[in-house]
Design a protein around this motif. Structure first.
Motif, PDB file in Angstrom:
ATOM      1  N   LEU A   1       0.828  -1.200   0.000  1.00 33.17           N
ATOM      2  CA  LEU A   1       0.000   0.000   0.000  1.00 33.17           C
ATOM      3  C   LEU A   1       0.866   1.256   0.000  1.00 33.17           C
ATOM      4  O   LEU A   1       0.615   2.190  -0.768  1.00 33.17           O
ATOM      5  CB  LEU A   1      -0.953  -0.012   1.197  1.00 33.17           C
ATOM      6  N   ARG A   2       1.901   1.286   0.830  1.00 35.66           N
ATOM      7  CA  ARG A   2       2.816   2.453   0.851  1.00 35.66           C
ATOM      8  C   ARG A   2       3.478   2.640  -0.510  1.00 35.66           C
ATOM      9  O   ARG A   2       3.662   3.768  -0.971  1.00 35.66           O
ATOM     10  CB  ARG A   2       3.857   2.287   1.949  1.00 35.66           C
ATOM     11  N   ALA A   3       3.835   1.554  -1.174  1.00 44.32           N
ATOM     12  CA  ALA A   3       4.443   1.655  -2.509  1.00 44.32           C
ATOM     13  C   ALA A   3       3.472   2.295  -3.498  1.00 44.32           C
ATOM     14  O   ALA A   3       3.867   3.128  -4.314  1.00 44.32           O
ATOM     15  CB  ALA A   3       4.881   0.272  -3.002  1.00 44.32           C
ATOM     16  N   ARG A   4       2.195   1.942  -3.419  1.00 47.48           N
ATOM     17  CA  ARG A   4       1.212   2.558  -4.312  1.00 47.48           C
ATOM     18  C   ARG A   4       1.015   4.042  -3.975  1.00 47.48           C
ATOM     19  O   ARG A   4       0.836   4.865  -4.857  1.00 47.48           O
ATOM     20  CB  ARG A   4      -0.107   1.792  -4.265  1.00 47.48           C
ATOM     21  N   GLU A   5       1.050   4.358  -2.690  1.00 52.63           N
ATOM     22  CA  GLU A   5       0.931   5.763  -2.292  1.00 52.63           C
ATOM     23  C   GLU A   5       2.109   6.597  -2.809  1.00 52.63           C
ATOM     24  O   GLU A   5       1.964   7.805  -3.004  1.00 52.63           O
ATOM     25  CB  GLU A   5       0.851   5.885  -0.775  1.00 52.63           C
ATOM     26  N   ALA A   6       3.244   5.957  -3.049  1.00 50.76           N
ATOM     27  CA  ALA A   6       4.429   6.669  -3.551  1.00 50.76           C
ATOM     28  C   ALA A   6       4.431   6.801  -5.073  1.00 50.76           C
ATOM     29  O   ALA A   6       5.262   7.516  -5.630  1.00 50.76           O
ATOM     30  CB  ALA A   6       5.698   5.948  -3.091  1.00 50.76           C
ATOM     31  N   GLU A   7       3.493   6.135  -5.745  1.00 49.45           N
ATOM     32  CA  GLU A   7       3.419   6.201  -7.207  1.00 49.45           C
ATOM     33  C   GLU A   7       2.988   7.597  -7.654  1.00 49.45           C
ATOM     34  O   GLU A   7       2.203   8.253  -6.963  1.00 49.45           O
ATOM     35  CB  GLU A   7       2.423   5.175  -7.745  1.00 49.45           C
ATOM     36  N   PRO A   8       3.461   8.057  -8.818  1.00 51.57           N
ATOM     37  CA  PRO A   8       3.064   9.392  -9.290  1.00 51.57           C
ATOM     38  C   PRO A   8       1.561   9.530  -9.551  1.00 51.57           C
ATOM     39  O   PRO A   8       1.025  10.623  -9.483  1.00 51.57           O
ATOM     40  CB  PRO A   8       3.859   9.583 -10.583  1.00 51.57           C
ATOM     41  N   TRP A   9       0.865   8.434  -9.805  1.00 48.44           N
ATOM     42  CA  TRP A   9      -0.565   8.499 -10.069  1.00 48.44           C
ATOM     43  C   TRP A   9      -1.409   8.596  -8.809  1.00 48.44           C
ATOM     44  O   TRP A   9      -2.594   8.909  -8.879  1.00 48.44           O
ATOM     45  CB  TRP A   9      -1.033   7.309 -10.911  1.00 48.44           C
TER      46      TRP A   9
END
Length: 191
Positions: A68-76
């Motif tokens: 989840l944290r990795a997705r929160e770090a995505e530019p999108w």
């Protein structure tokens, strides 16, 4: 021709937001409010509901805090497009949208209904349809002209919800494999 069985069929569905049915968004169940996801506050509640909603799903139901944290770090990632439905402070479900830049799915940016999840205890209230509508409204307000989503072909409830919102099947990915029953360890089992 190789004698392999279909083990998974994933549909891509697409919606022209300009042709979206003109009916207003489906109402939320009584007492349910919707707000945007707050990073650093809502992760564990969301993961708990997501794990329950997707207990059967091989990827989505096993999302870790690190995932989840990795997705929160995505530019999108945009918390304004990650909507949480609550009743009396208890999370019941969510819709998470994302925007693909031009070139990924066509000449223009394309919105995506990334995840719609409803806690099993809240299913049957119409929350999935209401959340889908709210996600589509969010994508429309941002100026997008089309939206996509991905769903399992076997998920008839989701497909009915998405078709009601105006989505049509636009692509299919099929995974083939050996249909021999296997134990949880992967060993072949006798029929």
């Amino acid at each position: 021709s190789a004698g392999m069985a279909v083990v998974r069929e994933l549909w891509q569905m697409r919606l022209d937001l300009a042709r979206r049915p003109t009916a207003p968004d489906r109402p939320l169940p009584p007492g349910v409010t919707v707000r945007a996801f707050v990073p650093g506050q809502d992760e564990e509640a969301w993961r708990r509901v997501n794990s329950r909603a997707f207990a059967h799903h091989p990827e989505q139901g096993r999302m870790t805090s690190a995932d989840l944290r990795a997705r929160e770090a995505e530019p999108w990632f945009d918390p304004a497009g990650f909507l949480l439905a609550e009743r009396d402070g208890v999370l019941l479900g969510s819709v998470w949208t994302k925007v693909h830049p031009a070139g990924e799915h066509g000449d223009e940016p394309v919105g995506e209904i990334y995840v719609v999840g409803v806690d099993p205890d809240a299913q049957g209230l119409g929350l999935g349809g209401a959340l889908t509508d709210l996600g589509l409204t969010h994508l429309t307000v941002t100026g997008l002209r089309s939206a996509i989503l991905y769903t399992e072909a076997a998920n008839e409830v989701a497909i009915r919800t998405y078709r009601r919102a105006g989505f049509v099947r636009s692509g299919v990915d099929v995974m083939f494999g050996d249909d021999t029953p296997r134990s949880p360890s992967g060993a072949t089992m006798a029929p």
